[in-house]
Write a protein that holds these residues in place. Structure first.
Motif, PDB file in Angstrom:
ATOM      1  N   CYS A 180      59.525 -42.997 135.642  1.00  0.00           N
ATOM      2  CA  CYS A 180      58.110 -42.866 135.983  1.00  0.00           C
ATOM      3  C   CYS A 180      57.436 -44.238 136.023  1.00  0.00           C
ATOM      4  O   CYS A 180      57.553 -45.020 135.075  1.00  0.00           O
ATOM      5  CB  CYS A 180      57.442 -41.979 134.938  1.00  0.00           C
ATOM      6  SG  CYS A 180      55.674 -41.759 135.196  1.00  0.00           S
ATOM      7  N   ASN A 207      54.367 -44.636 135.789  1.00  0.00           N
ATOM      8  CA  ASN A 207      53.194 -44.578 134.914  1.00  0.00           C
ATOM      9  C   ASN A 207      53.550 -44.793 133.448  1.00  0.00           C
ATOM     10  O   ASN A 207      52.882 -45.560 132.754  1.00  0.00           O
ATOM     11  CB  ASN A 207      52.507 -43.215 135.093  1.00  0.00           C
ATOM     12  CG  ASN A 207      51.201 -43.117 134.333  1.00  0.00           C
ATOM     13  OD1 ASN A 207      50.379 -44.043 134.398  1.00  0.00           O
ATOM     14  ND2 ASN A 207      51.008 -42.031 133.598  1.00  0.00           N
ATOM     15  N   CYS A 208      54.630 -44.127 132.956  1.00  0.00           N
ATOM     16  CA  CYS A 208      54.933 -44.184 131.523  1.00  0.00           C
ATOM     17  C   CYS A 208      56.355 -44.638 131.218  1.00  0.00           C
ATOM     18  O   CYS A 208      56.696 -44.845 130.055  1.00  0.00           O
ATOM     19  CB  CYS A 208      54.676 -42.827 130.868  1.00  0.00           C
ATOM     20  SG  CYS A 208      55.963 -41.608 131.189  1.00  0.00           S
ATOM     21  N   CYS A 240      57.445 -36.303 136.245  1.00  0.00           N
ATOM     22  CA  CYS A 240      57.694 -36.895 134.931  1.00  0.00           C
ATOM     23  C   CYS A 240      57.353 -35.861 133.855  1.00  0.00           C
ATOM     24  O   CYS A 240      56.211 -35.408 133.778  1.00  0.00           O
ATOM     25  CB  CYS A 240      56.840 -38.149 134.748  1.00  0.00           C
ATOM     26  SG  CYS A 240      56.993 -38.836 133.088  1.00  0.00           S
ATOM     27  N   CYS A 289      54.663 -37.518 130.968  1.00  0.00           N
ATOM     28  CA  CYS A 289      53.214 -37.670 131.172  1.00  0.00           C
ATOM     29  C   CYS A 289      52.673 -36.768 132.281  1.00  0.00           C
ATOM     30  O   CYS A 289      51.461 -36.732 132.505  1.00  0.00           O
ATOM     31  CB  CYS A 289      52.871 -39.132 131.480  1.00  0.00           C
ATOM     32  SG  CYS A 289      53.286 -39.640 133.157  1.00  0.00           S
ATOM     33  N   ALA A 303      53.051 -37.051 135.489  1.00  0.00           N
ATOM     34  CA  ALA A 303      52.764 -37.708 136.771  1.00  0.00           C
ATOM     35  C   ALA A 303      53.676 -37.157 137.864  1.00  0.00           C
ATOM     36  O   ALA A 303      54.840 -36.835 137.613  1.00  0.00           O
ATOM     37  CB  ALA A 303      52.951 -39.218 136.643  1.00  0.00           C
TER      38      ALA A 303
HETATM   39 ZN   LIG Z   1      55.406 -40.490 133.184  1.00  0.00          ZN
END
Ligand SMILES: [Zn+2]
Length: 325
Positions: free
Chosen positions: A161, A163-164, A179, A182, A184
């Motif tokens: 991911c 994002n995380c 994901c 999180c 996403a």
């Molecule tokens: Zn994530």
């Protein structure tokens, strides 16, 4: 008088990799039962990407890029199975597979040097440029292979991911990655690239990169940046690479370019200046060419051995359009 919307005027429809015969079934992608049923159907076919190259089976004297799932799975486990779409009651998928198939690499800008190598399983991988240059599949299948290559490439490079940093998993029949950490959602990307023939009356501006085949000149090109229009990207790229100022810009057509995930946006551009300053970081050379010179390049009769871009590139089509006036 044909209509302005007549398909014969659609340059995009005549570009390599533009073939689109599938119903992409985008409204059914979240239906996992539908996906499973199609995958289990004996008529369904899958194209296999080994790294970034499609696999071909030898069937007698023919090469075939479409496998049944039973045959494909006999080679090994399939990864990232994606539903590409359906045509005439047959569903088409793409998947990645690890193989020891021999890979035939393109000889830059040409077809000489290609020789199919035998492999233990009767399959070989052929890089997609060579597939197109050699005409190994019909033009509509080239569009399907472009779709498959870009999607498989995207899956293999989006395991985690953005994002995380958690692991992601394929969803929506292969058209999304999710994901679990999180929540996403990640979607396949397409990168817009402007490619433009800049003209000044009876001459056009072409450049060459050091990696091009010897003697080949082509249209200038560059990625569209965030917050930029197609027209402004054309003006910026031409100015950066050659110092030429551009006025009017016209969009002519597009081409999926699966190396790895681009969409080429073909344009004509009108020069407002004439003196060329080559950006040597980007280009080996750039200069003006007359129509007569360009014709000779297409005919491969240029006295200095200079050549036009090959037929699979949208640059080839754009230059033909300009030559034909
Ligand atoms: Zn994530």
């Amino acid at each position: 008088m044909p209509s302005f919307f007549d398909r014969s005027f659609e340059l995009s429809a005549r570009t390599t990799f533009s073939g689109a015969f599938l119903d992409r079934l985008s409204e059914r992608r979240d239906d996992s039962e539908f996906f499973r049923d199609l995958r289990a159907h004996p008529a369904s076919r899958v194209v296999l990407m080994s790294e970034d190259a499609p696999l071909f089976a030898s069937r007698g004297d023919e090469r075939d890029v479409f496998f049944s799932f039973a045959e494909a799975e006999s080679f090994g486990p399939l990864e990232d199975v994606i539903l590409l779409g359906r045509s005439q009651e047959r569903a088409y998928f793409a998947a990645h597979i690890q193989t020891n198939a021999d890979t035939n690499h393109r000889s830059e800008g040409g077809t000489r040097g290609f020789s199919p190598a035998p492999s233990s399983k009767g399959v070989e991988s052929v890089d997609l440029r060579s597939v197109a240059l050699l005409g190994l599949v019909h033009s509509e299948a080239l569009g399907l292979l472009a779709q498959a290559k870009s999607l498989v490439y995207w899956h293999r490079r989006h395991r985690f991911c953005a994002n995380c940093g958690g692991p992601t998993a394929s969803a929506a029949s292969g058209w999304r990655r999710e994901c679990a950490s999180c929540g996403a959602l990640h979607f396949p990307r397409t990168d817009p690239v402007v490619i433009m023939v800049t003209t000044d009356g009876e001459s056009c501006l072409l450049g060459r990169q050091a990696r091009f085949a010897p003697g080949m000149f082509s249209a200038l090109a560059g990625f569209v940046e965030p917050g930029e229009t197609i027209e402004n990207a054309v003006r910026r790229e031409v100015r950066e690479e050659t110092g030429i100022r551009v006025g009017r810009v016209a969009y002519l057509g597009s081409q999926p370019w699966p190396f790895p995930c681009s969409l080429m946006l073909g344009c004509m551009a009108e020069a407002l200046s004439r003196e060329v300053f080559v950006d040597r970081a980007e280009l080996e050379d750039a200069r003006w060419f007359t129509r007569a010179e360009l014709s000779a390049m297409f005919a491969q009769t240029h006295p200095d051995g200079l050549r036009a871009p090959n037929s699979i590139a949208i640059a080839h089509r754009l230059l033909q359009v300009w030559l034909e006036g």
